[in-house]
Design a protein around this motif. Structure first.
Motif, mmCIF file in Angstrom:
data_model
loop_
_atom_site.group_PDB
_atom_site.id
_atom_site.type_symbol
_atom_site.label_atom_id
_atom_site.label_comp_id
_atom_site.label_asym_id
_atom_site.label_seq_id
_atom_site.Cartn_x
_atom_site.Cartn_y
_atom_site.Cartn_z
ATOM 1 N N LEU A 83 0.822 -1.207 0.000
ATOM 2 C CA LEU A 83 0.000 0.000 0.000
ATOM 3 C C LEU A 83 0.856 1.256 0.000
ATOM 4 N N LEU A 84 1.960 1.222 0.729
ATOM 5 C CA LEU A 84 2.847 2.382 0.734
ATOM 6 C C LEU A 84 3.464 2.606 -0.642
ATOM 7 N N ALA A 85 3.780 1.516 -1.341
ATOM 8 C CA ALA A 85 4.383 1.626 -2.669
ATOM 9 C C ALA A 85 3.351 2.016 -3.720
ATOM 10 N N ASN A 86 2.119 1.544 -3.558
ATOM 11 C CA ASN A 86 1.059 1.833 -4.535
ATOM 12 C C ASN A 86 -0.281 1.908 -3.822
ATOM 13 N N ASN A 94 -4.346 -7.774 -6.442
ATOM 14 C CA ASN A 94 -3.338 -7.123 -5.606
ATOM 15 C C ASN A 94 -1.912 -7.578 -5.908
ATOM 16 N N GLY A 95 -1.742 -8.684 -6.630
ATOM 17 C CA GLY A 95 -0.415 -9.159 -6.984
ATOM 18 C C GLY A 95 0.365 -9.711 -5.815
ATOM 19 N N LEU A 96 -0.319 -9.989 -4.693
ATOM 20 C CA LEU A 96 0.353 -10.496 -3.491
ATOM 21 C C LEU A 96 -0.005 -11.943 -3.205
ATOM 22 N N ASP A 97 -0.717 -12.569 -4.148
ATOM 23 C CA ASP A 97 -1.172 -13.947 -3.971
ATOM 24 C C ASP A 97 -2.100 -14.068 -2.771
ATOM 25 N N LYS A 98 -2.958 -13.051 -2.615
ATOM 26 C CA LYS A 98 -3.921 -13.056 -1.515
ATOM 27 C C LYS A 98 -5.306 -12.782 -2.091
ATOM 28 N N VAL A 169 -12.684 3.517 -8.740
ATOM 29 C CA VAL A 169 -11.312 3.911 -8.439
ATOM 30 C C VAL A 169 -11.206 4.251 -6.962
ATOM 31 N N ARG A 170 -10.293 3.587 -6.267
ATOM 32 C CA ARG A 170 -10.100 3.822 -4.835
ATOM 33 C C ARG A 170 -8.611 4.006 -4.542
ATOM 34 N N ARG A 171 -8.345 4.778 -3.505
ATOM 35 C CA ARG A 171 -6.974 4.928 -3.016
ATOM 36 C C ARG A 171 -6.974 4.659 -1.525
ATOM 37 N N TYR A 172 -6.125 3.740 -1.090
ATOM 38 C CA TYR A 172 -6.079 3.370 0.316
ATOM 39 C C TYR A 172 -5.236 4.367 1.115
ATOM 40 N N ALA A 173 -5.718 4.649 2.323
ATOM 41 C CA ALA A 173 -5.006 5.530 3.240
ATOM 42 C C ALA A 173 -5.507 5.243 4.645
ATOM 43 N N PRO A 174 -4.734 5.634 5.674
ATOM 44 C CA PRO A 174 -5.200 5.409 7.046
ATOM 45 C C PRO A 174 -6.579 6.007 7.275
ATOM 46 N N LYS A 175 -7.412 5.320 8.061
ATOM 47 C CA LYS A 175 -8.769 5.770 8.316
ATOM 48 C C LYS A 175 -8.763 7.143 8.963
ATOM 49 N N ASN A 176 -9.725 7.978 8.600
ATOM 50 C CA ASN A 176 -9.868 9.354 9.090
ATOM 51 C C ASN A 176 -8.710 10.246 8.662
ATOM 52 N N ASN A 177 -7.976 9.819 7.662
ATOM 53 C CA ASN A 177 -6.894 10.630 7.109
ATOM 54 C C ASN A 177 -6.916 10.513 5.585
#
Length: 213
Positions: A83-86, A94-98, A169-177
């Motif tokens: 998530l930090l990288a992308n 997700n390309g993480l095998d999850k 389209v979504r972008r992940y970030a810490p909740k409430n931030n």
């Protein structure tokens, strides 16, 4: 919230007595007013389990479910670094095998991040800012009745050349931030527009359809 042992027995006994799911829901609401009546699917699952296994109780309580290895610290850290990288990473690809469900559980329950929706804004030009300032100053000079005489209009545009679908389209970030996640676009000339107006006296004008190519 799972059904208690008493509630599971109540469902089976009353269904066998009435053979009516709706009747069971009504009796359940009267007997257990502190919680909502179970859905038809929940009731039927309990009845089916009773018929196939001889009981509707959760015999695996305390030892059911998959092991928590999917949310082990090393897996949480892998997702965190991804998530930090992308931050625009797809939960499904997700390309993480999850799996999507595992990825979402780690993001929401462990990392406390949230997928924020992208906002599409009209692209502002350098000449737009002084125009907005001039309009605001002109508006502040008007009296109170001026607002009542204003006709407010709005339109919906259906573009013919295709545009980004911000719903997907979504972008992940810490909740409430929430991140600054915007996409500036220029107004397209290829579109079909629908316009309606609202007058100060409550009257509606329109709708009117226009085509611009």
């Amino acid at each position: 919230m799972q059904l208690t042992k008493e509630q599971r027995i109540f469902i089976v006994v009353n269904f066998l007595d009435s053979n009516s799911i709706q009747h069971v829901q009504e009796l359940f609401h009267e007997c257990f007013p502190e919680r909502n009546s179970p859905s038809k699917v929940t009731i039927w699952k309990n009845i089916r389990k009773y018929k196939t296994e001889g009981t509707s109780l959760n015999l695996n309580k305390g030892r059911s479910g998959r092991k928590s290895t999917e949310r082990a610290p090393e897996n949480v850290e892998i997702v965190h670094q991804a998530l930090l990288a992308n931050p625009d990473i797809s939960s499904r690809k997700n390309g993480l095998d999850k799996s999507k469900s595992t990825f979402n559980r780690i993001v929401k329950l462990e990392l406390k991040w949230h997928p924020y929706k992208m906002h599409v804004r009209h692209k502002l030009l350098d000449t737009d800012l002084p125009r907005r300032l001039n309009f605001a100053q002109w508006f502040l000079q008007k009296n109170d009745r001026f607002i009542e005489d204003i006709m407010i209009g709005d339109e919906a545009a259906f573009h013919l050349n295709g545009k980004i679908n911000s719903h997907n389209v979504r972008r992940y970030a810490p909740k409430n931030n929430p991140p600054h996640f915007n996409y500036d676009v220029e107004i397209s000339r290829e579109k079909v527009s629908i316009w309606m107006g609202l007058c100060g006296n409550g009257c509606l004008l329109g709708p009117f359809f226009t085509t611009t190519i």
